[in-house]
Design a protein around this motif. Structure first.
Motif, PDB file in Angstrom:
ATOM      1  N   GLY A   1      -5.492  -5.067  13.722  1.00  0.00           N
ATOM      2  CA  GLY A   1      -4.654  -5.788  12.686  1.00  0.00           C
ATOM      3  C   GLY A   1      -3.679  -4.710  12.125  1.00  0.00           C
ATOM      4  O   GLY A   1      -2.568  -5.095  11.891  1.00  0.00           O
ATOM      5  N   LEU A   2      -3.969  -3.364  11.896  1.00  0.00           N
ATOM      6  CA  LEU A   2      -3.188  -2.513  11.285  1.00  0.00           C
ATOM      7  C   LEU A   2      -2.146  -2.234  12.328  1.00  0.00           C
ATOM      8  O   LEU A   2      -0.991  -1.924  12.072  1.00  0.00           O
ATOM      9  N   GLU A   3      -2.531  -1.882  13.684  1.00  0.00           N
ATOM     10  CA  GLU A   3      -1.742  -1.565  14.752  1.00  0.00           C
ATOM     11  C   GLU A   3      -0.793  -2.770  14.966  1.00  0.00           C
ATOM     12  O   GLU A   3       0.551  -2.468  15.214  1.00  0.00           O
TER      13      GLU A   3
ATOM     14  N   LEU B   1       1.924 -10.249   6.614  1.00  0.00           N
ATOM     15  CA  LEU B   1       0.843 -10.211   7.134  1.00  0.00           C
ATOM     16  C   LEU B   1      -0.427 -10.041   6.172  1.00  0.00           C
ATOM     17  O   LEU B   1      -0.274  -9.097   5.313  1.00  0.00           O
ATOM     18  N   ILE B   2      -1.154 -10.811   6.350  1.00  0.00           N
ATOM     19  CA  ILE B   2      -2.572 -10.794   5.521  1.00  0.00           C
ATOM     20  C   ILE B   2      -3.731 -10.005   6.399  1.00  0.00           C
ATOM     21  O   ILE B   2      -4.096 -10.802   7.476  1.00  0.00           O
ATOM     22  N   LEU B   3      -4.283  -9.012   6.263  1.00  0.00           N
ATOM     23  CA  LEU B   3      -5.222  -8.391   6.806  1.00  0.00           C
ATOM     24  C   LEU B   3      -6.768  -8.569   6.243  1.00  0.00           C
ATOM     25  O   LEU B   3      -6.926  -8.743   4.924  1.00  0.00           O
ATOM     26  N   MET B   4      -7.689  -9.044   7.126  1.00  0.00           N
ATOM     27  CA  MET B   4      -8.977  -9.225   6.481  1.00  0.00           C
ATOM     28  C   MET B   4      -9.817  -8.346   7.329  1.00  0.00           C
ATOM     29  O   MET B   4      -9.957  -7.988   8.437  1.00  0.00           O
TER      30      MET B   4
ATOM     31  N   PRO C   1     -11.269   2.378   1.658  1.00  0.00           N
ATOM     32  CA  PRO C   1     -10.236   2.507   0.395  1.00  0.00           C
ATOM     33  C   PRO C   1      -8.980   2.981   1.507  1.00  0.00           C
ATOM     34  O   PRO C   1      -7.734   2.768   1.081  1.00  0.00           O
ATOM     35  N   ALA C   2      -9.238   3.880   2.313  1.00  0.00           N
ATOM     36  CA  ALA C   2      -7.910   4.510   3.146  1.00  0.00           C
ATOM     37  C   ALA C   2      -7.426   3.536   4.121  1.00  0.00           C
ATOM     38  O   ALA C   2      -6.114   3.505   4.122  1.00  0.00           O
ATOM     39  N   LEU C   3      -7.911   2.762   4.634  1.00  0.00           N
ATOM     40  CA  LEU C   3      -7.375   1.570   5.435  1.00  0.00           C
ATOM     41  C   LEU C   3      -6.803   0.552   4.463  1.00  0.00           C
ATOM     42  O   LEU C   3      -5.549   0.175   4.894  1.00  0.00           O
ATOM     43  N   ARG C   4      -7.203   0.046   3.262  1.00  0.00           N
ATOM     44  CA  ARG C   4      -6.563  -0.493   2.315  1.00  0.00           C
ATOM     45  C   ARG C   4      -5.059   0.030   1.848  1.00  0.00           C
ATOM     46  O   ARG C   4      -4.109  -0.574   1.960  1.00  0.00           O
TER      47      ARG C   4
ATOM     48  N   ALA D   1      -2.739   0.068   4.889  1.00  0.00           N
ATOM     49  CA  ALA D   1      -2.059  -1.344   5.029  1.00  0.00           C
ATOM     50  C   ALA D   1      -1.352  -1.807   4.079  1.00  0.00           C
ATOM     51  O   ALA D   1      -0.125  -2.234   4.370  1.00  0.00           O
ATOM     52  N   LEU D   2      -1.507  -1.518   2.749  1.00  0.00           N
ATOM     53  CA  LEU D   2      -0.792  -1.840   1.643  1.00  0.00           C
ATOM     54  C   LEU D   2       0.750  -1.338   1.543  1.00  0.00           C
ATOM     55  O   LEU D   2       1.833  -1.473   1.515  1.00  0.00           O
ATOM     56  N   GLN D   3       0.356   0.214   2.134  1.00  0.00           N
ATOM     57  CA  GLN D   3       1.664   1.125   2.135  1.00  0.00           C
ATOM     58  C   GLN D   3       2.668   0.562   3.315  1.00  0.00           C
ATOM     59  O   GLN D   3       3.862   0.721   3.255  1.00  0.00           O
ATOM     60  N   GLY D   4       2.070   0.206   4.227  1.00  0.00           N
ATOM     61  CA  GLY D   4       2.668  -0.214   5.652  1.00  0.00           C
ATOM     62  C   GLY D   4       3.417  -1.569   5.632  1.00  0.00           C
ATOM     63  O   GLY D   4       3.757  -1.983   6.411  1.00  0.00           O
ATOM     64  N   GLY D   5       2.910  -2.218   4.323  1.00  0.00           N
ATOM     65  CA  GLY D   5       3.882  -3.417   4.207  1.00  0.00           C
ATOM     66  C   GLY D   5       2.847  -4.829   4.162  1.00  0.00           C
ATOM     67  O   GLY D   5       3.519  -5.972   4.383  1.00  0.00           O
ATOM     68  N   ALA D   6       1.460  -4.665   4.480  1.00  0.00           N
ATOM     69  CA  ALA D   6       0.670  -5.672   4.308  1.00  0.00           C
ATOM     70  C   ALA D   6       0.965  -6.578   3.270  1.00  0.00           C
ATOM     71  O   ALA D   6       0.973  -6.020   2.111  1.00  0.00           O
TER      72      ALA D   6
END
Length: 133
Positions: free
Chosen positions: A69-71, A85-88, A94-97, A100-105
């Motif tokens: 989903g991040l890709e 985009l909402i990631l679940m 924490p690093a993935l969160r 994701a949020l810095q990438g625009g999620a």
């Protein structure tokens, strides 16, 4: 911009787990949203730009075979697509969160999540970008 009416709001659901796709589709429909499910990120991307333009938001699992989903988020942004985009994920590192949020999620949800959490994320995300006609 005000919240779009749920019945005019089209949501793409991307998850490799059929039960999750069916469950989320049913949940969203029960709240008046239109939902279309995809079994993978490449399947969503293969639908094409015209199809993507009809969606108000994508809800996707983080960990899926082939393309995560991040890709997917990163690919959409590289293409200049600002679709919310909402990631679940069941593994909320924490690093993935942060990535994701810095990438625009629009939102990062930890499974299991409350339906109200998802709906709040969805309302906020879907209100931010109107689909093309």
């Amino acid at each position: 911009m005000s919240d779009p009416e749920p019945h005019f709001c089209h949501i793409a659901i991307v998850d490799d787990d059929d039960a999750v796709r069916v469950g989320l589709s049913s949940l969203l429909r029960s709240y008046g949203y239109a939902a279309r499910a995809f079994e993978s990120a490449p399947a969503l991307l293969a639908a094409g730009a015209d199809a993507l333009a009809r969606f108000h938001c994508v809800i996707t699992d983080l960990q899926m075979p082939g393309m995560s989903g991040l890709e997917l988020l990163e690919q959409l942004r590289r293409q200049g697509n600002a679709l919310p985009l909402i990631l679940m994920t069941a593994f909320p590192e924490p690093a993935l969160r942060k990535r994701a949020l810095q990438g625009g999620a629009a939102c990062f949800l930890s499974k299991p999540f409350d339906a109200n959490q998802l709906l709040a994320c969805l309302r906020n995300a879907a209100a931010s970008v109107p689909p093309a006609d």
